[in-house]
Design a protein around this motif. Structure first.
Motif, PDB file in Angstrom:
ATOM      1  N   GLU A  35      36.091  29.971  73.972  1.00 59.15           N
ATOM      2  CA  GLU A  35      36.067  31.385  73.702  1.00 59.15           C
ATOM      3  C   GLU A  35      37.714  31.851  74.035  1.00 59.15           C
ATOM      4  O   GLU A  35      37.964  31.650  74.966  1.00 59.15           O
ATOM      5  N   ASP A  69      35.721  30.076  69.182  1.00 53.95           N
ATOM      6  CA  ASP A  69      34.670  30.998  68.913  1.00 53.95           C
ATOM      7  C   ASP A  69      34.961  32.262  69.215  1.00 53.95           C
ATOM      8  O   ASP A  69      35.508  32.963  70.190  1.00 53.95           O
ATOM      9  N   ILE A  71      33.707  34.965  67.857  1.00 55.86           N
ATOM     10  CA  ILE A  71      32.556  35.888  67.613  1.00 55.86           C
ATOM     11  C   ILE A  71      32.738  37.294  68.406  1.00 55.86           C
ATOM     12  O   ILE A  71      32.679  38.374  67.797  1.00 55.86           O
ATOM     13  N   ALA A  72      33.184  37.243  69.628  1.00 59.50           N
ATOM     14  CA  ALA A  72      33.182  38.598  70.310  1.00 59.50           C
ATOM     15  C   ALA A  72      34.738  38.883  70.232  1.00 59.50           C
ATOM     16  O   ALA A  72      34.701  40.198  70.379  1.00 59.50           O
ATOM     17  N   SER A  97      31.634  36.530  63.618  1.00 61.60           N
ATOM     18  CA  SER A  97      30.540  37.341  63.339  1.00 61.60           C
ATOM     19  C   SER A  97      30.809  38.577  63.805  1.00 61.60           C
ATOM     20  O   SER A  97      31.650  39.156  63.300  1.00 61.60           O
ATOM     21  N   LYS A  98      29.956  39.316  64.591  1.00 59.28           N
ATOM     22  CA  LYS A  98      29.915  40.567  65.107  1.00 59.28           C
ATOM     23  C   LYS A  98      30.857  41.605  64.353  1.00 59.28           C
ATOM     24  O   LYS A  98      30.341  42.281  63.494  1.00 59.28           O
TER      25      LYS A  98
HETATM   26  C1  LIG Z   1      31.492  34.510  72.195  1.00 58.68           C
HETATM   27  C2  LIG Z   1      30.050  34.354  71.461  1.00 58.68           C
HETATM   28  N1  LIG Z   1      29.644  33.541  70.756  1.00 58.68           N
HETATM   29  C3  LIG Z   1      28.483  33.343  69.993  1.00 58.68           C
HETATM   30  C4  LIG Z   1      27.702  34.518  70.023  1.00 58.68           C
HETATM   31  C5  LIG Z   1      26.510  34.323  69.115  1.00 58.68           C
HETATM   32  O1  LIG Z   1      26.801  34.824  67.834  1.00 58.68           O
HETATM   33  P1  LIG Z   1      25.719  35.160  66.847  1.00 58.68           P
HETATM   34  O2  LIG Z   1      24.877  36.229  67.286  1.00 58.68           O
HETATM   35  O3  LIG Z   1      26.591  35.697  65.742  1.00 58.68           O
HETATM   36  O4  LIG Z   1      25.020  33.736  66.579  1.00 58.68           O
HETATM   37  C6  LIG Z   1      28.045  35.592  70.990  1.00 58.68           C
HETATM   38  C7  LIG Z   1      27.012  36.511  71.004  1.00 58.68           C
HETATM   39  O5  LIG Z   1      26.941  37.495  71.698  1.00 58.68           O
HETATM   40  C8  LIG Z   1      29.110  35.590  71.547  1.00 58.68           C
HETATM   41  O6  LIG Z   1      29.443  36.724  72.362  1.00 58.68           O
END
Ligand SMILES: Cc1ncc(COP(=O)(O)O)c(C=O)c1O
Length: 267
Positions: A35, A69, A71-72, A97-98
């Motif tokens: 992350e 990652d 995503i956040a 994502s998000k």
């Molecule tokens: C750093 C991180 N990775 C992955 C995820 C999961 O992502 P997704 O809900 O798009 O599968 C999250 C969800 O909170 C996250 O904060």
């Protein structure tokens, strides 16, 4: 910090642990997932860009793929479009994502380099293409939401405006909470701000996990019309990029009130 460093003089000394792991497993490892800059559910822990830079070099040295990652952290959460941008590095694979759709529709993308893509690709005749797919790949509604969000981010200068709000949030949280006995640290990156609650300000010893301080304050905050999400002894703000100063003031006021009333009640 086990190396006795602070945020001001940290040189990512703890990276030595990663070097040791690579020395042992680097030759047989294929990828490492991180992350970037912010370990979210681990307690909103923020580490310096230098750590990521060193990791990129080490991955190159051992021919190990770097998977970020985001995503956040993606789409402006840390003050830049992607957390990796703070370190000026490019991962081999990036998960987003998000913020991609502003949270309006569920959509995620895995982005790779051409080299990784080519490893999955083969002409049909060769019979070795990786045929797996995803049920909701390229969902048109999700894609429309994602495109709309990207357009707004750019045309409304959302990141630039969020930067000012982030500065304001830092200033206000510091002035309202930093001198409290129970606040060990207020750390931040972009609009993300985390308040580390401690029992002993000097040693930074946290509250016992049995007390569930964060959860108690979360319940108190609900009574005050504020939805907090505690992570152990950490309370954090991760507001929408378009939050305004009035909303920040109101959230901080309710947050401080909730923490104070819990702290008084436990004496
Ligand atoms: C750093 C991180 N990775 C992955 C995820 C999961 O992502 P997704 O809900 O798009 O599968 C999250 C969800 O909170 C996250 O904060």
């Amino acid at each position: 910090c086990p190396y006795g460093k602070t945020r001001d003089n940290c040189e990512a000394e703890c990276f030595i642990k990663v070097e040791e792991v690579f020395e042992q497993y680097g030759e047989q490892g294929c990828a490492i997932i991180v992350e970037p800059l912010l370990q979210g559910s681990a307690g909103m822990k923020i580490y310096p860009p230098l750590y990521l830079k060193k990791l990129r070099s080490l991955c190159d040295q051992y021919d190990v793929l770097l998977i970020a990652d985001e995503i956040a952290t993606g789409f402006g959460r840390t003050g830049k479009m992607f957390a990796c941008d703070h370190a000026g590095i490019t991962p081999d694979i990036m998960c987003v994502s998000k913020g991609l759709t502003g949270g309006y529709l569920p959509m995620a993308i895995t982005i790779t380099t051409e080299e990784v893509y080519q490893a999955f690709y083969a002409d049909y005749k060769e019979g070795k293409a990786f045929m797996h797919s995803h049920t909701y790949s390229g969902n048109p509604l999700g894609c429309s939401a994602a495109l709309a969000v990207q357009k707004i981010l750019k045309e409304d200068f959302v990141l630039e405006k969020a930067k000012k709000r982030a500065g304001y949030l830092t200033e206000q949280l510091n002035s309202k909470l930093l001198d409290r006995d129970y606040v060990g640290e207020i750390r931040h990156i972009g609009l993300i701000h985390a308040i580390e609650l401690v029992e002993d300000k000097k040693t930074k010893r946290g509250f016992s996990s049995e007390e569930r301080v964060g959860y108690q304050i979360y319940k108190e905050a609900l009574q005050n019309g504020l939805l907090l999400r505690p992570l152990g002894n950490v309370l954090y703000f991760n507001p929408p990029l378009i939050i305004d100063e009035e909303e920040i003031d109101e959230a901080i006021k309710r947050c401080v009130k909730s923490i104070d009333s819990y702290m008084v009640s436990r004496i």
